[in-house]
Scaffold this active site. Structure first.
Site, PDB file in Angstrom:
ATOM      1  N   HIS A   1      27.778 -58.883   1.444  1.00  0.00           N
ATOM      2  CA  HIS A   1      26.612 -57.831   0.864  1.00  0.00           C
ATOM      3  C   HIS A   1      27.067 -57.650  -0.572  1.00  0.00           C
ATOM      4  CE1 HIS A   1      23.959 -55.039   0.110  1.00  0.00           C
ATOM      5  NE2 HIS A   1      24.729 -53.927   0.273  1.00  0.00           N
TER       6      HIS A   1
ATOM      7  N   CYS B   1      21.286 -53.165   4.718  1.00  0.00           N
ATOM      8  CA  CYS B   1      22.023 -54.107   3.918  1.00  0.00           C
ATOM      9  C   CYS B   1      22.595 -54.966   4.802  1.00  0.00           C
ATOM     10  CB  CYS B   1      22.853 -53.333   3.142  1.00  0.00           C
ATOM     11  SG  CYS B   1      22.467 -52.237   2.063  1.00  0.00           S
TER      12      CYS B   1
ATOM     13  N   ASN C   1      21.933 -54.526  -6.406  1.00  0.00           N
ATOM     14  CA  ASN C   1      22.182 -54.458  -4.930  1.00  0.00           C
ATOM     15  C   ASN C   1      20.581 -54.534  -4.517  1.00  0.00           C
ATOM     16  OD1 ASN C   1      22.108 -53.618  -2.137  1.00  0.00           O
ATOM     17  ND2 ASN C   1      23.799 -51.908  -2.823  1.00  0.00           N
TER      18      ASN C   1
HETATM   19  N1  ACO Z   1      25.901 -43.488 -15.557  1.00  0.00           N
HETATM   20  C1  ACO Z   1      26.677 -42.381 -16.067  1.00  0.00           C
HETATM   21  N2  ACO Z   1      27.405 -41.471 -15.413  1.00  0.00           N
HETATM   22  C2  ACO Z   1      26.928 -41.320 -14.016  1.00  0.00           C
HETATM   23  C3  ACO Z   1      26.187 -42.263 -13.318  1.00  0.00           C
HETATM   24  C4  ACO Z   1      25.474 -43.311 -14.410  1.00  0.00           C
HETATM   25  N3  ACO Z   1      24.414 -44.001 -13.844  1.00  0.00           N
HETATM   26  N4  ACO Z   1      26.020 -42.156 -12.069  1.00  0.00           N
HETATM   27  C5  ACO Z   1      26.797 -41.065 -11.833  1.00  0.00           C
HETATM   28  N5  ACO Z   1      27.494 -40.408 -13.113  1.00  0.00           N
HETATM   29  C6  ACO Z   1      28.643 -39.361 -13.215  1.00  0.00           C
HETATM   30  C7  ACO Z   1      28.535 -38.167 -12.262  1.00  0.00           C
HETATM   31  O1  ACO Z   1      27.267 -37.422 -12.574  1.00  0.00           O
HETATM   32  C8  ACO Z   1      29.829 -37.740 -12.564  1.00  0.00           C
HETATM   33  O2  ACO Z   1      29.845 -36.966 -13.610  1.00  0.00           O
HETATM   34  P1  ACO Z   1      30.754 -35.600 -13.506  1.00  0.00           P
HETATM   35  O3  ACO Z   1      32.287 -35.973 -13.292  1.00  0.00           O
HETATM   36  O4  ACO Z   1      30.192 -34.972 -14.668  1.00  0.00           O
HETATM   37  O5  ACO Z   1      30.369 -34.892 -12.270  1.00  0.00           O
HETATM   38  C9  ACO Z   1      30.637 -39.181 -12.610  1.00  0.00           C
HETATM   39  O6  ACO Z   1      29.800 -40.124 -13.203  1.00  0.00           O
HETATM   40  C10 ACO Z   1      31.451 -39.578 -11.446  1.00  0.00           C
HETATM   41  O7  ACO Z   1      30.482 -39.608 -10.275  1.00  0.00           O
HETATM   42  P2  ACO Z   1      31.032 -40.193  -9.066  1.00  0.00           P
HETATM   43  O8  ACO Z   1      29.652 -40.195  -8.089  1.00  0.00           O
HETATM   44  O9  ACO Z   1      32.279 -39.594  -8.669  1.00  0.00           O
HETATM   45  O10 ACO Z   1      31.239 -41.907  -9.363  1.00  0.00           O
HETATM   46  P3  ACO Z   1      32.199 -42.893  -8.706  1.00  0.00           P
HETATM   47  O11 ACO Z   1      33.328 -43.146  -9.493  1.00  0.00           O
HETATM   48  O12 ACO Z   1      32.232 -42.613  -7.208  1.00  0.00           O
HETATM   49  O13 ACO Z   1      31.156 -43.978  -8.826  1.00  0.00           O
HETATM   50  C11 ACO Z   1      29.390 -45.180  -7.350  1.00  0.00           C
HETATM   51  C12 ACO Z   1      29.733 -44.133  -8.353  1.00  0.00           C
HETATM   52  C13 ACO Z   1      29.324 -46.653  -8.355  1.00  0.00           C
HETATM   53  C14 ACO Z   1      28.011 -45.040  -6.785  1.00  0.00           C
HETATM   54  C15 ACO Z   1      30.608 -45.570  -6.505  1.00  0.00           C
HETATM   55  O14 ACO Z   1      30.595 -44.175  -5.539  1.00  0.00           O
HETATM   56  C16 ACO Z   1      30.474 -46.437  -5.635  1.00  0.00           C
HETATM   57  O15 ACO Z   1      30.352 -47.371  -5.600  1.00  0.00           O
HETATM   58  N6  ACO Z   1      29.744 -46.108  -4.136  1.00  0.00           N
HETATM   59  C17 ACO Z   1      29.530 -47.136  -3.328  1.00  0.00           C
HETATM   60  C18 ACO Z   1      28.214 -47.004  -2.950  1.00  0.00           C
HETATM   61  C19 ACO Z   1      27.120 -48.132  -3.058  1.00  0.00           C
HETATM   62  O16 ACO Z   1      27.590 -49.323  -3.353  1.00  0.00           O
HETATM   63  N7  ACO Z   1      26.174 -47.969  -2.696  1.00  0.00           N
HETATM   64  C20 ACO Z   1      25.108 -48.876  -2.907  1.00  0.00           C
HETATM   65  C21 ACO Z   1      24.102 -48.675  -1.546  1.00  0.00           C
HETATM   66  S1  ACO Z   1      25.007 -48.678  -0.006  1.00  0.00           S
HETATM   67  C22 ACO Z   1      25.346 -50.398   0.279  1.00  0.00           C
HETATM   68  O17 ACO Z   1      24.705 -51.034  -0.182  1.00  0.00           O
HETATM   69  C23 ACO Z   1      26.303 -50.600   1.103  1.00  0.00           C
END
Ligand code: ACO
Length: 331
Positions: free
Chosen positions: A258, A111, A288
């Site tokens: 980004h 990225c 993204n």
């Molecule tokens: N829909 C519904 N529920 C979901 C989904 C979805 N698409 N994805 C995960 N869940 C659930 C999980 O299974 C979990 O359920 P559980 O509590 O029953 O186990 C719950 O939601 C919480 O999961 P987490 O992974 O803890 O969710 P979080 O609040 O951390 O959000 C996210 C996930 C959005 C990916 C967050 O961690 C984030 O924004 N991270 C940054 C990562 C990112 O942006 N990556 C992009 C690529 S890297 C880059 O570009 C820099």
């Protein structure tokens, strides 16, 4: 001598996939995706490739700059999702647009790729090795995503953005006292934490390996670790770049980050104590797109007149590697 971005362009696949379409594929909801990421829809390739998207974005950038393809001296395609390992995308783009006088190669900093490519071009141009370069950030991440993994498949989109960069002897000072060009850059990597966001290539299974290996060929991500990395490292490196240039947050008109996640961008703005209105976003419409997010947004802002001559812009990329960086430039 300074450098100027004299043309921008972008190209997105035609197919729009909404959060409601995602609900049909995995157990998710429009509400969950919007709240956690800010994404409402993304473009997904139904045949467009990293090279074909890059070539169209590059042609648009050249057209804006008023240059012929034969005048291009260097092409860098930043990508982590090429369709071929050999030849590289940049060479394919060279052929597609007819830039037969250019040297061409790819760069993979995920990225941060477009930003690292821009900084590399700056070094080439400042050294007098080339007079101009075309840079593309281009991805077809939809082929690297496991479409049964709701934790990742909702996040990504496909697309390409490009910029034409020229060396300029123009030392003119704008009315606001600023000179066009790249004022400062900071880049960094943290390979020790690289496996929080990874995607495997084929394993070493040559004729001399006795125990053949299999790999998961899809993107694997520890979302919370990526979130922590981005929200700490991005404001830190933006502050470092501004310090180096003797500037402060208030001296910046636009922060083009980004586009990974609205919550990351909001957190960065808060940590910098900067007005969130200075952080344009388009990830609700495109998701993204890794290396393509910054140049696609830059092109959107440029074409809609939201970037004006003399504006000071901070570009900041962060992603797999882990890689991160910030560049300060005056348009
Ligand atoms: N829909 C519904 N529920 C979901 C989904 C979805 N698409 N994805 C995960 N869940 C659930 C999980 O299974 C979990 O359920 P559980 O509590 O029953 O186990 C719950 O939601 C919480 O999961 P987490 O992974 O803890 O969710 P979080 O609040 O951390 O959000 C996210 C996930 C959005 C990916 C967050 O961690 C984030 O924004 N991270 C940054 C990562 C990112 O942006 N990556 C992009 C690529 S890297 C880059 O570009 C820099």
């Amino acid at each position: 001598m300074t450098i100027k971005i004299t043309g921008t362009g972008s190209e997105l696949p035609e197919k729009i996939v909404t959060n409601f379409d995602m609900q049909e594929l995995v157990e998710t909801s429009d509400e969950w995706i919007r709240e956690r990421t800010g994404i409402a829809e993304r473009r997904i390739s139904t045949g467009e490739t990293v090279s074909s998207l890059s070539a169209k974005a590059c042609q648009k950038a050249l057209e804006m700059a008023g240059k012929a393809a034969s005048e291009v001296e260097l092409i860098i395609v930043a990508t982590c999702s090429p369709e071929l390992l050999l030849p590289c995308c940049a060479c394919q783009v060279q052929d597609m647009i007819g830039a037969s006088n250019a040297a061409a190669f790819d760069m993979n900093a995920a990225c941060s790729g477009f930003l690292f490519a821009l900084n590399t071009v700056n070094a080439y141009l400042q050294a007098g090795i080339y007079k101009n370069a075309l840079i593309a950030g281009s991805e077809v991440l939809s082929k690297l995503v496991d479409w049964t993994d709701r934790g990742t498949c909702v996040l990504f989109g496909d697309g390409a953005g490009a910029a034409f960069v020229e060396a300029s002897a123009d030392d003119a000072v704008y009315d606001n006292g600023r000179k066009a060009g790249l004022e400062c850059m900071v880049q960094g990597s943290d390979g020790a934490k690289g496996m929080v966001l990874s995607c495997a290539e084929r394993p070493v299974n040559n004729a001399f390996v006795s125990e053949k290996q299999t790999v998961n060929p899809y993107i694997q991500m520890n979302g919370q670790e990526v979130y922590k990395f981005a929200t700490r490292q991005v404001p830190a490196c933006i502050n470092k770049a501004l310090d180096k240039a003797g500037l402060c947050v208030d001296d910046v008109d636009l922060f083009i980050l980004h586009q990974a996640n609205v919550r990351i961008i909001e957190s960065v703005a808060k940590r910098l104590k900067a007005d969130i209105a200075k952080f344009p976003m388009n990830l609700d419409k495109v998701g993204n797109m890794s290396s393509a997010t910054i140049p696609v947004l830059l092109d959107e802002l440029n074409r809609s007149g939201k970037i004006k001559k003399g504006d000071r812009i901070v570009l900041s990329g962060f992603g797999a590697g882990l890689t991160y960086g910030a560049s300060v430039l005056v348009w």
